[in-house]
Design an enzyme around this catalytic site. Structure first.
Site, PDB file in Angstrom:
ATOM      1  N   LEU A   1      17.200  15.928  11.895  1.00 19.50           N
ATOM      2  CA  LEU A   1      17.789  15.546  10.607  1.00 19.50           C
ATOM      3  C   LEU A   1      17.791  14.037  10.476  1.00 19.50           C
TER       4      LEU A   1
ATOM      5  N   GLY B   1      -3.408  -3.596  -1.522  1.00 18.32           N
ATOM      6  CA  GLY B   1      -4.684  -4.251  -1.250  1.00 18.32           C
ATOM      7  C   GLY B   1      -5.897  -3.411  -1.657  1.00 18.32           C
TER       8      GLY B   1
ATOM      9  N   ARG C   1      12.815  -9.530   3.373  1.00 24.00           N
ATOM     10  CA  ARG C   1      14.235  -9.133   3.451  1.00 24.00           C
ATOM     11  C   ARG C   1      15.104  -9.783   2.371  1.00 24.00           C
TER      12      ARG C   1
ATOM     13  N   GLN D   1      11.607   3.973   6.879  1.00 26.05           N
ATOM     14  CA  GLN D   1      11.392   5.372   7.253  1.00 26.05           C
ATOM     15  C   GLN D   1      10.484   6.150   6.304  1.00 26.05           C
TER      16      GLN D   1
ATOM     17  N   GLU E   1      -0.989 -12.358   7.378  1.00 26.65           N
ATOM     18  CA  GLU E   1      -0.687 -11.133   8.131  1.00 26.65           C
ATOM     19  C   GLU E   1      -1.770 -10.765   9.155  1.00 26.65           C
TER      20      GLU E   1
ATOM     21  N   TYR F   1      -5.062 -10.625   8.630  1.00 24.96           N
ATOM     22  CA  TYR F   1      -6.274 -10.000   8.077  1.00 24.96           C
ATOM     23  C   TYR F   1      -7.452 -11.000   8.101  1.00 24.96           C
TER      24      TYR F   1
ATOM     25  N   ARG G   1      -2.118 -15.817  -0.661  1.00 28.63           N
ATOM     26  CA  ARG G   1      -1.054 -15.483   0.304  1.00 28.63           C
ATOM     27  C   ARG G   1      -1.371 -16.182   1.608  1.00 28.63           C
TER      28      ARG G   1
ATOM     29  N   HIS H   1       0.316  -8.673  11.860  1.00 27.71           N
ATOM     30  CA  HIS H   1       0.764  -7.313  12.159  1.00 27.71           C
ATOM     31  C   HIS H   1       0.958  -7.096  13.653  1.00 27.71           C
TER      32      HIS H   1
ATOM     33  N   CYS I   1      14.863   0.253   6.148  1.00 25.48           N
ATOM     34  CA  CYS I   1      14.699   1.218   7.241  1.00 25.48           C
ATOM     35  C   CYS I   1      13.234   1.518   7.577  1.00 25.48           C
TER      36      CYS I   1
ATOM     37  N   HIS J   1       0.870  -1.173   0.000  1.00 21.67           N
ATOM     38  CA  HIS J   1       0.000   0.000   0.000  1.00 21.67           C
ATOM     39  C   HIS J   1       0.906   1.221   0.000  1.00 21.67           C
TER      40      HIS J   1
HETATM   41  P1  FAD Z   1      26.782  14.422   7.009  1.00 22.75           P
HETATM   42  O1  FAD Z   1      26.419  13.011   6.989  1.00 22.75           O
HETATM   43  O2  FAD Z   1      27.233  15.022   8.285  1.00 22.75           O
HETATM   44  O3  FAD Z   1      27.891  14.689   5.899  1.00 22.75           O
HETATM   45  C1  FAD Z   1      28.615  15.879   5.769  1.00 22.75           C
HETATM   46  C2  FAD Z   1      29.918  15.634   5.036  1.00 22.75           C
HETATM   47  O4  FAD Z   1      30.506  16.872   4.733  1.00 22.75           O
HETATM   48  C3  FAD Z   1      30.927  14.851   5.837  1.00 22.75           C
HETATM   49  O5  FAD Z   1      31.471  13.807   5.044  1.00 22.75           O
HETATM   50  C4  FAD Z   1      32.001  15.885   6.171  1.00 22.75           C
HETATM   51  O6  FAD Z   1      33.299  15.318   6.268  1.00 22.75           O
HETATM   52  C5  FAD Z   1      31.899  16.803   4.982  1.00 22.75           C
HETATM   53  N1  FAD Z   1      32.354  18.176   5.215  1.00 22.75           N
HETATM   54  C6  FAD Z   1      32.067  18.996   6.250  1.00 22.75           C
HETATM   55  N2  FAD Z   1      32.623  20.203   6.067  1.00 22.75           N
HETATM   56  C7  FAD Z   1      33.301  20.147   4.909  1.00 22.75           C
HETATM   57  C8  FAD Z   1      34.081  21.079   4.183  1.00 22.75           C
HETATM   58  N3  FAD Z   1      34.266  22.328   4.605  1.00 22.75           N
HETATM   59  N4  FAD Z   1      34.650  20.681   3.021  1.00 22.75           N
HETATM   60  C9  FAD Z   1      34.468  19.435   2.553  1.00 22.75           C
HETATM   61  N5  FAD Z   1      33.737  18.507   3.203  1.00 22.75           N
HETATM   62  C10 FAD Z   1      33.142  18.870   4.356  1.00 22.75           C
HETATM   63  N6  FAD Z   1      19.549   8.605   9.507  1.00 22.75           N
HETATM   64  C11 FAD Z   1      18.506   7.934   9.085  1.00 22.75           C
HETATM   65  O7  FAD Z   1      17.752   8.458   8.274  1.00 22.75           O
HETATM   66  N7  FAD Z   1      18.229   6.678   9.514  1.00 22.75           N
HETATM   67  C12 FAD Z   1      19.017   6.061  10.398  1.00 22.75           C
HETATM   68  O8  FAD Z   1      18.740   4.912  10.767  1.00 22.75           O
HETATM   69  C13 FAD Z   1      20.153   6.734  10.863  1.00 22.75           C
HETATM   70  N8  FAD Z   1      20.959   6.152  11.756  1.00 22.75           N
HETATM   71  C14 FAD Z   1      22.056   6.826  12.183  1.00 22.75           C
HETATM   72  C15 FAD Z   1      22.876   6.207  13.084  1.00 22.75           C
HETATM   73  C16 FAD Z   1      24.010   6.856  13.521  1.00 22.75           C
HETATM   74  C17 FAD Z   1      24.895   6.184  14.503  1.00 22.75           C
HETATM   75  C18 FAD Z   1      24.335   8.143  13.015  1.00 22.75           C
HETATM   76  C19 FAD Z   1      25.592   8.857  13.454  1.00 22.75           C
HETATM   77  C20 FAD Z   1      23.505   8.768  12.123  1.00 22.75           C
HETATM   78  C21 FAD Z   1      22.350   8.119  11.714  1.00 22.75           C
HETATM   79  N9  FAD Z   1      21.465   8.716  10.830  1.00 22.75           N
HETATM   80  C22 FAD Z   1      20.392   8.025  10.389  1.00 22.75           C
HETATM   81  C23 FAD Z   1      21.607  10.118  10.443  1.00 22.75           C
HETATM   82  C24 FAD Z   1      22.212  10.314   9.058  1.00 22.75           C
HETATM   83  O9  FAD Z   1      23.424   9.645   8.957  1.00 22.75           O
HETATM   84  C25 FAD Z   1      22.350  11.806   8.815  1.00 22.75           C
HETATM   85  O10 FAD Z   1      21.094  12.400   8.882  1.00 22.75           O
HETATM   86  C26 FAD Z   1      22.958  12.114   7.464  1.00 22.75           C
HETATM   87  O11 FAD Z   1      24.220  11.534   7.355  1.00 22.75           O
HETATM   88  C27 FAD Z   1      23.094  13.634   7.263  1.00 22.75           C
HETATM   89  O12 FAD Z   1      23.584  13.857   5.974  1.00 22.75           O
HETATM   90  P2  FAD Z   1      24.368  15.167   5.546  1.00 22.75           P
HETATM   91  O13 FAD Z   1      24.893  14.900   4.189  1.00 22.75           O
HETATM   92  O14 FAD Z   1      23.489  16.343   5.728  1.00 22.75           O
HETATM   93  O15 FAD Z   1      25.552  15.348   6.563  1.00 22.75           O
HETATM   94  P1  NAP Z   2      17.989  13.456  18.729  1.00 21.57           P
HETATM   95  O1  NAP Z   2      17.079  12.404  18.294  1.00 21.57           O
HETATM   96  O2  NAP Z   2      17.576  14.859  18.633  1.00 21.57           O
HETATM   97  O3  NAP Z   2      18.373  13.127  20.244  1.00 21.57           O
HETATM   98  C1  NAP Z   2      19.252  13.902  20.980  1.00 21.57           C
HETATM   99  C2  NAP Z   2      19.199  13.456  22.439  1.00 21.57           C
HETATM  100  O4  NAP Z   2      20.104  14.238  23.187  1.00 21.57           O
HETATM  101  C3  NAP Z   2      17.857  13.630  23.083  1.00 21.57           C
HETATM  102  O5  NAP Z   2      17.617  12.494  23.871  1.00 21.57           O
HETATM  103  C4  NAP Z   2      17.989  14.881  23.943  1.00 21.57           C
HETATM  104  O6  NAP Z   2      17.113  14.642  25.013  1.00 21.57           O
HETATM  105  C5  NAP Z   2      19.466  14.895  24.279  1.00 21.57           C
HETATM  106  N1  NAP Z   2      20.050  16.224  24.362  1.00 21.57           N
HETATM  107  C6  NAP Z   2      19.906  17.261  23.514  1.00 21.57           C
HETATM  108  N2  NAP Z   2      20.643  18.316  23.912  1.00 21.57           N
HETATM  109  C7  NAP Z   2      21.266  17.945  25.031  1.00 21.57           C
HETATM  110  C8  NAP Z   2      22.174  18.615  25.923  1.00 21.57           C
HETATM  111  N3  NAP Z   2      22.569  19.840  25.722  1.00 21.57           N
HETATM  112  N4  NAP Z   2      22.613  17.929  26.989  1.00 21.57           N
HETATM  113  C9  NAP Z   2      22.219  16.665  27.217  1.00 21.57           C
HETATM  114  N5  NAP Z   2      21.368  15.995  26.418  1.00 21.57           N
HETATM  115  C10 NAP Z   2      20.902  16.627  25.335  1.00 21.57           C
HETATM  116  O7  NAP Z   2      19.358  13.341  17.973  1.00 21.57           O
HETATM  117  P2  NAP Z   2      20.282  12.111  17.630  1.00 21.57           P
HETATM  118  O8  NAP Z   2      20.059  10.966  18.560  1.00 21.57           O
HETATM  119  O9  NAP Z   2      21.648  12.723  17.590  1.00 21.57           O
HETATM  120  O10 NAP Z   2      19.854  11.703  16.218  1.00 21.57           O
HETATM  121  C11 NAP Z   2      20.081  12.597  15.130  1.00 21.57           C
HETATM  122  C12 NAP Z   2      19.155  12.274  14.008  1.00 21.57           C
HETATM  123  O11 NAP Z   2      19.564  11.046  13.397  1.00 21.57           O
HETATM  124  C13 NAP Z   2      17.749  12.064  14.517  1.00 21.57           C
HETATM  125  O12 NAP Z   2      16.971  13.226  14.273  1.00 21.57           O
HETATM  126  C14 NAP Z   2      17.260  10.885  13.765  1.00 21.57           C
HETATM  127  O13 NAP Z   2      16.269  11.261  12.824  1.00 21.57           O
HETATM  128  C15 NAP Z   2      18.452  10.306  13.020  1.00 21.57           C
HETATM  129  N6  NAP Z   2      18.553   8.910  13.413  1.00 21.57           N
HETATM  130  C16 NAP Z   2      17.561   8.092  13.073  1.00 21.57           C
HETATM  131  C17 NAP Z   2      17.598   6.784  13.451  1.00 21.57           C
HETATM  132  C18 NAP Z   2      16.496   5.838  13.062  1.00 21.57           C
HETATM  133  O14 NAP Z   2      16.535   4.695  13.455  1.00 21.57           O
HETATM  134  N7  NAP Z   2      15.526   6.249  12.281  1.00 21.57           N
HETATM  135  C19 NAP Z   2      18.649   6.303  14.198  1.00 21.57           C
HETATM  136  C20 NAP Z   2      19.656   7.177  14.550  1.00 21.57           C
HETATM  137  C21 NAP Z   2      19.585   8.490  14.155  1.00 21.57           C
HETATM  138  P3  NAP Z   2      16.948  15.573  26.275  1.00 21.57           P
HETATM  139  O15 NAP Z   2      17.076  16.976  25.751  1.00 21.57           O
HETATM  140  O16 NAP Z   2      15.615  15.257  26.845  1.00 21.57           O
HETATM  141  O17 NAP Z   2      18.035  15.174  27.204  1.00 21.57           O
HETATM  142 FE1  SF4 Z   3      13.530   0.344   1.709  1.00 19.30          FE
HETATM  143 FE2  SF4 Z   3      13.822   2.331   3.500  1.00 19.30          FE
HETATM  144 FE3  SF4 Z   3      13.177   2.825   0.955  1.00 19.30          FE
HETATM  145 FE4  SF4 Z   3      11.403   1.712   2.572  1.00 19.30          FE
HETATM  146  S1  SF4 Z   3      12.260   3.740   2.773  1.00 19.30           S
HETATM  147  S2  SF4 Z   3      11.836   1.119   0.497  1.00 19.30           S
HETATM  148  S3  SF4 Z   3      12.708   0.374   3.759  1.00 19.30           S
HETATM  149  S4  SF4 Z   3      15.080   1.948   1.710  1.00 19.30           S
END
Ligand code: FAD
Ligand code: NAP
Ligand code: SF4
Length: 674
Positions: free
Chosen positions: A658, A64, A294, A345, A170, A172, A220, A258, A343, A32
């Site tokens: 972000l 569906g 998967r 998402q 699932e 249903y 199914r 589900h 993901c 869907h």
């Molecule tokens: P970034 O990923 O920060 O990339 C910026 C790039 O710019 C870097 O490579 C940096 O080196 C480069 N750069 C910076 N300044 C300069 C400069 N002056 N010159 C040249 N290069 C430069 N998102 C999801 O949607 N789903 C998830 O499940 C998810 N899980 C995550 C788990 C973890 C542990 C982490 C850390 C992040 C996760 N995220 C997830 C978040 C996701 O990775 C970020 O939202 C995404 O990478 C942001 O993309 P961006 O390109 O804006 O920035």
């Molecule tokens: P986030 O989701 O905004 O969480 C930040 C955490 O830090 C919160 O728990 C916040 O809670 C705490 N915090 C914020 N400012 C603080 C401060 N000054 N001192 C102490 N605690 C502070 O950010 P993130 O975990 O860094 O993730 C970044 C982005 O990556 C998310 O927006 C998410 O979309 C993406 N991401 C997604 C997935 C996924 O599975 N979809 C997985 C990883 C990351 P309190 O302020 O209540 O303490």
């Molecule tokens: Fe696959 Fe994620 Fe795209 Fe859904 S959003 S189709 S799970 S990569």
């Protein structure tokens, strides 16, 4: 005769169904998308399905369609019950056939999963995640519902579909009749198994009679319910045999209701993790069996078919990620496939938030008529600074459109924060996205300058400058915060710093939860399908009806505290369809999750906090800060000083909330406008 010259002989082998031949063993599973409810939905669906047909998939199954109003998944969802509704479906079938594809329409009656007051069920038992209690169908309504399925199938054939899929899994309506859990009836439709499957059989028999022999009927079948009081394995085999006798052409696999509390499609499920279920049924029936869940890359699909687990594979989300998946597999261009990373998402999370689905790695999915790819008439010189997801998406799209693109990256490797994300157990699929972009950069001749942070003077000759410098972890100010035991998440995930066996994580957002999963990984996260099933309590021997067993418990490798200041439920902002998995994984492993925390000091014993007004000493070796992120704006500030113009995207534009979905979509959007 299999195509011996192909890398994927089983996958690309045609399937002869007697009256129709499918060009390969690839089925695009029902999904869907929300387009069904859009104003110009039929036109958009036609373009969306036609793109997948052009991409070479063997058979498509639509999302569906309800056979009547009470079968709606939600109010006013798509229904096919009258002749007047046939014409609009023609838009879809014509478009798919003109593109060389074949398409079946799924008939789905939601039963007690219907999110509306008209929902019905075999017995009036409310579903756990639904606030609407269903009305029990009377014997007369059971009969009329069967007739509605039959009429719906006949209308589908009138609309030009190549067949129908009858959704029997699932959890249903049909599944609700089959399982003891949801069917307490004492009439001819309830009681023993033979009576409980009568509803399913009457539907298949009736549909076959109405549509004739030259119509594909896919059934199914729920082969693993993953709920208590589901079907036993013997019952599943009996049902499959009876469904075959009733006239089904193909049997597709359904895994888990589900309401089941076991991940079945999320990214941490091992690839092809449930193919063993279909394999058990192989040989019990003569009709082709389809396996699912998967499977996202051609070699995975090929392996599943080659080892006799199924006759066909079903993939749904991989076709959102890449409509040309099949063509690329066929042409030996596997490294060009934009892989679904599981993901949820932008697909399932959107649907559950009542938004139209799309795809994190392919924002054009379901937006085929609005986010149209257009080659540029005027080639520009474009500088993209930062090779995270936003910069990669922008550079590749701009170059594919015909611009001359230079991508600057400060580090030696592309990927930005995604490089850290792929270190999390169960997020290794993120590596595929980086592989995809690496290949696309080469294909579209993007010049990548690694280890380079350009000065404004170096950017002066460009027609367009895009700043995608992303984010860096937010450092926090706390007494004693300068101690060596305090680390940023990036230091730990990149391996620069290691942590001891007792850890406090500051920040319980997406990254805090991921960090906890990462730190638990030392105990050996589930590496194999068997490990995964054991960890989540899936009994591969089916000792109990429904296939549930006791989850295997390991002693956690670390004692972990996950902390946040807010008083709200930790993890509330995690993905709609995946958040429960993260929360449940941490709970299973004894992670102590505290909200309402105030951080007082880092001291010799660990971390001193105030928890709801009470001082509490957490005795930990290390403290990992996952307190959100801030934008990297050095280059932006310099360009502002020089009064130079630029586009700002991804984390550089806004660090809060972000995710890669926004970063990739913004990168593409700006590249489309240049
Ligand atoms: P970034 O990923 O920060 O990339 C910026 C790039 O710019 C870097 O490579 C940096 O080196 C480069 N750069 C910076 N300044 C300069 C400069 N002056 N010159 C040249 N290069 C430069 N998102 C999801 O949607 N789903 C998830 O499940 C998810 N899980 C995550 C788990 C973890 C542990 C982490 C850390 C992040 C996760 N995220 C997830 C978040 C996701 O990775 C970020 O939202 C995404 O990478 C942001 O993309 P961006 O390109 O804006 O920035
Ligand atoms: P986030 O989701 O905004 O969480 C930040 C955490 O830090 C919160 O728990 C916040 O809670 C705490 N915090 C914020 N400012 C603080 C401060 N000054 N001192 C102490 N605690 C502070 O950010 P993130 O975990 O860094 O993730 C970044 C982005 O990556 C998310 O927006 C998410 O979309 C993406 N991401 C997604 C997935 C996924 O599975 N979809 C997985 C990883 C990351 P309190 O302020 O209540 O303490
Ligand atoms: Fe696959 Fe994620 Fe795209 Fe859904 S959003 S189709 S799970 S990569």
């Amino acid at each position: 005769m299999k195509n011996k010259h192909s890398e994927f002989p089983h996958l690309l082998d045609p399937l002869d169904l007697g009256f129709i031949t499918l060009k390969n063993r690839i089925l695009m599973g029902s999904m869907h998308t929300g387009l069904e409810e859009e104003k110009d939905g039929f036109h958009r669906m036609a373009v969306y399905y036609a793109a997948r047909a052009q991409g070479g998939v063997g058979l498509i199954v639509t999302g569906g369609v309800a056979p009547n109003r009470s079968g709606w998944v939600a109010p006013f969802s798509l229904r096919l019950a009258k002749s007047s509704q046939v014409k609009e479906h023609r838009t879809i079938t014509d478009a798919v056939h003109e593109s060389g594809g074949k398409i079946c329409m799924q008939i789905l009656h939601a039963g007690r999963y219907g999110y509306h007051p008209l929902c019905v069920a075999p017995t009036a038992i409310k579903a756990p995640m639904n606030r609407f209690k269903p009305r029990a169908l009377s014997g007369r309504r059971v009969r009329s519902t069967i007739n509605d399925y039959i009429r719906c199938a006949s209308l589908a054939m009138e609309a030009g579909y190549d067949g129908v899929e009858i959704m029997g899994s699932e959890g249903y309506l049909i599944n609700q009749f089959i399982a003891k859990k949801t069917n307490l009836r004492e009439d001819e439709w309830g009681g023993d198994f033979v009576s409980r499957i009568r509803f399913a059989l009457e539907i298949v028999k009736g549909v076959r009679k109405a549509v004739g022999e030259k119509c594909i009927i896919i059934y199914r079948l729920s082969m693993l319910d993953l709920v208590k009081n589901g079907s036993t394995w013997d019952e599943i085999v009996l049902l499959a045999k009876e469904i075959e006798k009733a006239g089904a052409t193909i049997i597709n696999t359904g895994i888990g209701w589900h309401e089941a509390r076991i991940p079945t499609i999320a990214t941490m499920v091992p690839r092809a993790g449930f193919a063993w279920v279909t394999k058990r049924l192989m040989g019990e029936v003569k009709v082709p069996l389809v396996t699912t869940n998967r499977i996202n890359m051609p070699h995975v699909a090929e392996a599943v078919l080659a080892d006799g687990s199924a006759d066909m594979v079903s993939m749904a989300r991989p076709f959102l990620a890449d409509p040309d998946w099949t063509k690329k597999a066929k042409d030996g261009r596997v490294d060009e496939i934009n892989t679904c990373i599981g993901c949820n998402q932008a697909c399932l999370d959107h649907i559950f938030s009542r938004k139209t689905a799309t795809c994190l790695v392919n924002p054009r999915a379901c937006n085929e008529t609005t986010k149209v790819f257009v080659k540029t008439g005027v080639q520009k010189r474009v500088a993209v600074v930062g090779a995270g997801p936003a910069g990669l998406s922008c550079a590749v799209t701009a170059a594919a459109r015909g611009h001359k693109v230079i991508l600057f990256e400060a580090s030696m490797k592309i990927g930005g924060q995604f490089r850290l994300a792929r270190m999390i157990p169960g997020k290794d699929e993120f590596e595929e996205t980086l592989r995809y972009y690496s290949r696309q950069l080469k294909l579209h001749k993007v010049e990548v300058k690694r280890n380079t942070s350009p000065a404004p003077s170096e950017l002066k000759g460009f027609d367009e400058i895009v700043i995608s410098s992303g984010v860096k972890p937010r450092a926090i100010t706390i007494k004693g915060g300068e101690k060596d035991c305090v680390s940023l998440y990036s230091d730990v995930l990149s391996g620069e710093k290691s942590v001891g066996s007792r850890v406090a994580i500051i920040g319980a957002g997406g990254i805090g939860f991921d960090m906890a999963a990462f730190l638990l990984h030392d105990q050996g996260g589930p590496e194999t399908v068997e490990d995964f099933m054991a960890q989540w309590g899936v009994d591969m021997s089916y000792a109990e009806a429904g296939g549930l067993g006791a989850p295997h418990k390991d002693k956690p490798a670390r004692e972990i505290y996950l902390l946040q200041r807010k008083k709200t439920k930790p993890g509330a902002g995690l993905g709609k369809t995946t958040g429960w998995i993260h929360r449940s994984l941490l709970k299973k492993n004894g992670v102590k999750i505290l909200n309402g925390v105030e951080y007082l000091a880092v001291n010799d014993k660990g971390l001193l906090i105030n928890h709801f007004g009470k001082e509490m000493q957490l005795e930990v070796d290390d403290i990992v800060v996952c307190a959100g992120q801030v934008s990297v704006l050095d280059l932006k500030n310099e360009l502002d000083k020089e009064k130079m113009e630029y586009h700002l995207i991804g984390g550089a534009l806004k660090a809060g909330e972000l995710d890669a979905k926004r970063a990739i979509a913004q990168g593409m959007e700006v590249a489309d406008q240049i």
